[in-house]
Design a protein around this motif. Structure first.
Motif, PDB file in Angstrom:
ATOM      1  N   VAL A  78      65.452   1.500  26.678  1.00 44.73           N
ATOM      2  CA  VAL A  78      66.152   0.815  25.596  1.00 44.73           C
ATOM      3  C   VAL A  78      65.253  -0.305  25.075  1.00 44.73           C
ATOM      4  O   VAL A  78      64.703  -1.078  25.867  1.00 44.73           O
ATOM      5  CB  VAL A  78      67.484   0.227  26.094  1.00 44.73           C
ATOM      6  CG1 VAL A  78      68.186  -0.525  24.968  1.00 44.73           C
ATOM      7  CG2 VAL A  78      68.373   1.321  26.647  1.00 44.73           C
ATOM      8  N   SER A  79      65.077  -0.364  23.773  1.00 45.96           N
ATOM      9  CA  SER A  79      64.179  -1.380  23.219  1.00 45.96           C
ATOM     10  C   SER A  79      64.643  -1.797  21.823  1.00 45.96           C
ATOM     11  O   SER A  79      65.503  -1.148  21.220  1.00 45.96           O
ATOM     12  CB  SER A  79      62.743  -0.838  23.146  1.00 45.96           C
ATOM     13  OG  SER A  79      62.701   0.310  22.309  1.00 45.96           O
ATOM     14  N   LEU A  80      64.083  -2.894  21.366  1.00 45.07           N
ATOM     15  CA  LEU A  80      64.330  -3.339  19.994  1.00 45.07           C
ATOM     16  C   LEU A  80      63.064  -3.117  19.175  1.00 45.07           C
ATOM     17  O   LEU A  80      61.956  -3.275  19.692  1.00 45.07           O
ATOM     18  CB  LEU A  80      64.688  -4.832  19.937  1.00 45.07           C
ATOM     19  CG  LEU A  80      65.862  -5.323  20.769  1.00 45.07           C
ATOM     20  CD1 LEU A  80      66.120  -6.813  20.481  1.00 45.07           C
ATOM     21  CD2 LEU A  80      67.111  -4.514  20.511  1.00 45.07           C
ATOM     22  N   VAL A  81      63.249  -2.739  17.922  1.00 47.06           N
ATOM     23  CA  VAL A  81      62.123  -2.693  16.995  1.00 47.06           C
ATOM     24  C   VAL A  81      62.417  -3.689  15.890  1.00 47.06           C
ATOM     25  O   VAL A  81      63.435  -3.586  15.202  1.00 47.06           O
ATOM     26  CB  VAL A  81      61.915  -1.281  16.406  1.00 47.06           C
ATOM     27  CG1 VAL A  81      60.871  -1.315  15.293  1.00 47.06           C
ATOM     28  CG2 VAL A  81      61.478  -0.305  17.497  1.00 47.06           C
ATOM     29  N   GLN A 106      64.790  -9.902  28.625  1.00 51.48           N
ATOM     30  CA  GLN A 106      66.084  -9.267  28.363  1.00 51.48           C
ATOM     31  C   GLN A 106      65.910  -7.806  27.966  1.00 51.48           C
ATOM     32  O   GLN A 106      66.612  -6.938  28.458  1.00 51.48           O
ATOM     33  CB  GLN A 106      66.799 -10.001  27.224  1.00 51.48           C
ATOM     34  CG  GLN A 106      67.171 -11.436  27.551  1.00 51.48           C
ATOM     35  CD  GLN A 106      68.557 -11.520  28.153  1.00 51.48           C
ATOM     36  OE1 GLN A 106      69.153 -10.521  28.483  1.00 51.48           O
ATOM     37  NE2 GLN A 106      69.073 -12.734  28.300  1.00 51.48           N
ATOM     38  N   VAL A 107      64.990  -7.554  27.036  1.00 46.98           N
ATOM     39  CA  VAL A 107      64.788  -6.200  26.527  1.00 46.98           C
ATOM     40  C   VAL A 107      63.409  -6.177  25.849  1.00 46.98           C
ATOM     41  O   VAL A 107      62.990  -7.172  25.263  1.00 46.98           O
ATOM     42  CB  VAL A 107      65.917  -5.818  25.522  1.00 46.98           C
ATOM     43  CG1 VAL A 107      65.965  -6.774  24.335  1.00 46.98           C
ATOM     44  CG2 VAL A 107      65.804  -4.389  25.051  1.00 46.98           C
ATOM     45  N   PRO A 108      62.669  -5.076  26.001  1.00 49.26           N
ATOM     46  CA  PRO A 108      61.373  -5.019  25.309  1.00 49.26           C
ATOM     47  C   PRO A 108      61.565  -5.075  23.794  1.00 49.26           C
ATOM     48  O   PRO A 108      62.439  -4.405  23.254  1.00 49.26           O
ATOM     49  CB  PRO A 108      60.798  -3.649  25.714  1.00 49.26           C
ATOM     50  CG  PRO A 108      61.625  -3.177  26.859  1.00 49.26           C
ATOM     51  CD  PRO A 108      62.953  -3.845  26.750  1.00 49.26           C
ATOM     52  N   ILE A 109      60.754  -5.887  23.133  1.00 48.31           N
ATOM     53  CA  ILE A 109      60.814  -5.989  21.676  1.00 48.31           C
ATOM     54  C   ILE A 109      59.478  -5.514  21.113  1.00 48.31           C
ATOM     55  O   ILE A 109      58.422  -6.035  21.476  1.00 48.31           O
ATOM     56  CB  ILE A 109      61.064  -7.445  21.224  1.00 48.31           C
ATOM     57  CG1 ILE A 109      62.302  -8.028  21.927  1.00 48.31           C
ATOM     58  CG2 ILE A 109      61.239  -7.510  19.709  1.00 48.31           C
ATOM     59  CD1 ILE A 109      62.470  -9.525  21.727  1.00 48.31           C
ATOM     60  N   ASN A 128      53.277 -19.361  16.368  1.00 47.10           N
ATOM     61  CA  ASN A 128      54.706 -19.377  16.672  1.00 47.10           C
ATOM     62  C   ASN A 128      55.075 -18.692  17.983  1.00 47.10           C
ATOM     63  O   ASN A 128      56.229 -18.709  18.384  1.00 47.10           O
ATOM     64  CB  ASN A 128      55.483 -18.705  15.535  1.00 47.10           C
ATOM     65  CG  ASN A 128      55.256 -19.417  14.214  1.00 47.10           C
ATOM     66  OD1 ASN A 128      55.467 -20.611  14.110  1.00 47.10           O
ATOM     67  ND2 ASN A 128      54.791 -18.681  13.226  1.00 47.10           N
ATOM     68  N   GLY A 129      54.091 -18.100  18.627  1.00 50.26           N
ATOM     69  CA  GLY A 129      54.370 -17.390  19.869  1.00 50.26           C
ATOM     70  C   GLY A 129      54.502 -15.898  19.610  1.00 50.26           C
ATOM     71  O   GLY A 129      54.807 -15.479  18.504  1.00 50.26           O
ATOM     72  N   ASP A 130      54.242 -15.124  20.658  1.00 47.75           N
ATOM     73  CA  ASP A 130      54.233 -13.672  20.506  1.00 47.75           C
ATOM     74  C   ASP A 130      55.236 -13.038  21.477  1.00 47.75           C
ATOM     75  O   ASP A 130      54.961 -12.903  22.658  1.00 47.75           O
ATOM     76  CB  ASP A 130      52.809 -13.157  20.776  1.00 47.75           C
ATOM     77  CG  ASP A 130      52.720 -11.653  20.573  1.00 47.75           C
ATOM     78  OD1 ASP A 130      53.775 -10.999  20.452  1.00 47.75           O
ATOM     79  OD2 ASP A 130      51.590 -11.145  20.547  1.00 47.75           O
ATOM     80  N   PRO A 131      56.416 -12.670  20.974  1.00 43.39           N
ATOM     81  CA  PRO A 131      57.442 -12.107  21.858  1.00 43.39           C
ATOM     82  C   PRO A 131      57.344 -10.590  22.002  1.00 43.39           C
ATOM     83  O   PRO A 131      58.178  -9.989  22.684  1.00 43.39           O
ATOM     84  CB  PRO A 131      58.739 -12.475  21.132  1.00 43.39           C
ATOM     85  CG  PRO A 131      58.367 -12.409  19.682  1.00 43.39           C
ATOM     86  CD  PRO A 131      56.906 -12.776  19.583  1.00 43.39           C
ATOM     87  N   TYR A 132      56.349  -9.985  21.352  1.00 46.58           N
ATOM     88  CA  TYR A 132      56.376  -8.526  21.231  1.00 46.58           C
ATOM     89  C   TYR A 132      55.645  -7.823  22.364  1.00 46.58           C
ATOM     90  O   TYR A 132      54.645  -8.309  22.875  1.00 46.58           O
ATOM     91  CB  TYR A 132      55.746  -8.104  19.893  1.00 46.58           C
ATOM     92  CG  TYR A 132      56.489  -8.647  18.703  1.00 46.58           C
ATOM     93  CD1 TYR A 132      57.767  -8.191  18.398  1.00 46.58           C
ATOM     94  CD2 TYR A 132      55.926  -9.635  17.894  1.00 46.58           C
ATOM     95  CE1 TYR A 132      58.462  -8.694  17.313  1.00 46.58           C
ATOM     96  CE2 TYR A 132      56.612 -10.146  16.800  1.00 46.58           C
ATOM     97  CZ  TYR A 132      57.875  -9.664  16.515  1.00 46.58           C
ATOM     98  OH  TYR A 132      58.557 -10.168  15.443  1.00 46.58           O
ATOM     99  N   ASP A 133      56.165  -6.651  22.724  1.00 46.97           N
ATOM    100  CA  ASP A 133      55.453  -5.772  23.646  1.00 46.97           C
ATOM    101  C   ASP A 133      54.324  -5.081  22.892  1.00 46.97           C
ATOM    102  O   ASP A 133      53.166  -5.338  23.116  1.00 46.97           O
ATOM    103  CB  ASP A 133      56.417  -4.720  24.219  1.00 46.97           C
ATOM    104  CG  ASP A 133      57.098  -5.237  25.466  1.00 46.97           C
ATOM    105  OD1 ASP A 133      57.579  -6.397  25.422  1.00 46.97           O
ATOM    106  OD2 ASP A 133      57.137  -4.517  26.478  1.00 46.97           O
TER     107      ASP A 133
END
Lengths: 190, 159
Positions: A78-81, A106-109, A128-133
């Motif tokens: 389960v992931s977010l795009v 919480q969940v891969p983005i 701003n930071g990098d939250p992405y997989d």
């Protein structure tokens, strides 16, 4: 006097037609207004891709951020795009939330850097930071159109089989996360 | 003379503006027939960002990319319907500026005609409505009484 009768033979029932019509119109307009107030804006395009497999994409990576993003990557869990761009003001407003989610694992983005200069994307993430997989570049909206994107940011919830389960248009607010996306992610994992 | 030249330029510019679309020269296909098809298709597709413009008219970047995609699909051998279907598969019927006749759009297509029929019926009733004189159902005695009252009032007015 005592045999006074209506002189109109047209019948009185026709007189209520305008009232009924106006009442129906008022009702219809009121419903739309209430819908828009409560966030169900009909101008927001609902995705026809819900409950269909993610489209075939194979997006190149940002400089020095291998690999890119391709369809098989979205069929693992389960992931977010998240469709975003350094030019997108609203994306900046949801960014702290994405950072929190990434920090708490919480969940891969995954990110789609939509119509953005790659170096601008990289600078934006550095600032701003990098939250992405995974991040794939989408310079000519190839993936954006395939996903039926109408603007940024948009976020898709993808299940473990790579089926699109939800699309959120606009920034994810803490409320949207807590009440809509988080429960959905939880449910999809079961 | 200079002013005349300037005026001509402005006039020519405004005429050009009337026929100018957002399609840029480098987007166009080399084959005029295919390009013409692309234009026709583009005029049926909604710019999903601006929503009330066609992608043919819109300068939005997404509209530009959609135009490019339309041309790619044409070069790949799609028919006009195939290209429209390709977009509908991704954006839904919403992307079509000319709504298709489906169960959901019946009212949109035929509602105005239903209203017209109602209007004609109501108008016909009003036009055919008998006048008060024709519907008078007073007895002869009552008519006489009314007559007397009128006489009386007119007499009073003259005083």
């Amino acid at each position: 006097m005592n045999n006074a009768q209506p002189t109109r033979t047209g019948g009185r029932w026709t007189a209520i037609i305008p009232i009924v019509v106006v009442a129906l119109l008022v009702g219809a307009f009121a419903k739309r207004l209430i819908d828009v107030e409560s966030g169900q804006d009909p101008a927001l395009v609902q995705s026809v891709l819900l409950n269909t497999p993610v489209p075939d994409i194979d997006l190149p990576p940002l400089p020095d951020r291998e690999p890119g993003l391709k369809t098989p990557d979205l069929k693992k869990e389960v992931s977010l795009v998240n469709v975003w761009g350094s030019w997108c003001i609203a994306c900046l407003s949801e960014h702290p939330l994405l950072m929190d989610l990434a920090e708490q694992k919480q969940v891969p983005i995954h990110g789609i850097a939509w119509r953005d200069d790659p170096s601008a994307s990289v600078r934006w993430l550095a600032r701003n930071g990098d939250p992405y997989d995974l991040i794939g570049q989408d310079p000519v909206s190839e993936a954006a159109i395939a996903f039926g994107v109408t603007g940024a940011p948009e976020t898709f919830v993808i299940d473990g089989d790579g089926i699109i389960r939800y699309k959120h248009i606009g920034p994810i607010t803490p409320d949207v996360w807590a009440n809509t996306i988080a429960p959905m992610v939880e449910q999809l994992r079961q | 003379m200079k002013i005349l030249g300037l005026a001509t330029c402005i006039l020519a510019g405004s005429v050009f503006a009337l026929v100018a679309y957002a399609v840029e020269p480098d987007e166009m296909l080399d084959d005029p027939a295919l390009e013409e098809r692309a234009r026709v298709i583009s005029q049926d597709l909604r710019c999903v960002v601006c929503q009330n413009e066609t992608i043919d008219e819109s300068n939005a970047t997404l509209a530009q990319d959609m135009r490019r995609l339309v041309r790619q699909r044409i070069l790949a051998g799609d028919s006009n319907e195939d290209v429209l279907a390709y977009m509908v598969d991704r954006y839904g019927d919403f992307v079509l500026l000319r709504p298709r006749v489906t169960s959901q759009t019946l009212l949109l297509w035929f509602g105005p005609f239903i209203l017209l029929v109602f209007g004609v019926i109501i108008a016909a009733r009003y036009i055919k409505r008998p006048t008060a004189a024709e519907t008078s159902n007073l007895s002869p005695e009552e008519m006489a009484e009314v007559e007397a009252l009128i006489q009386k009032t007119e007499g009073a007015d003259q005083k």
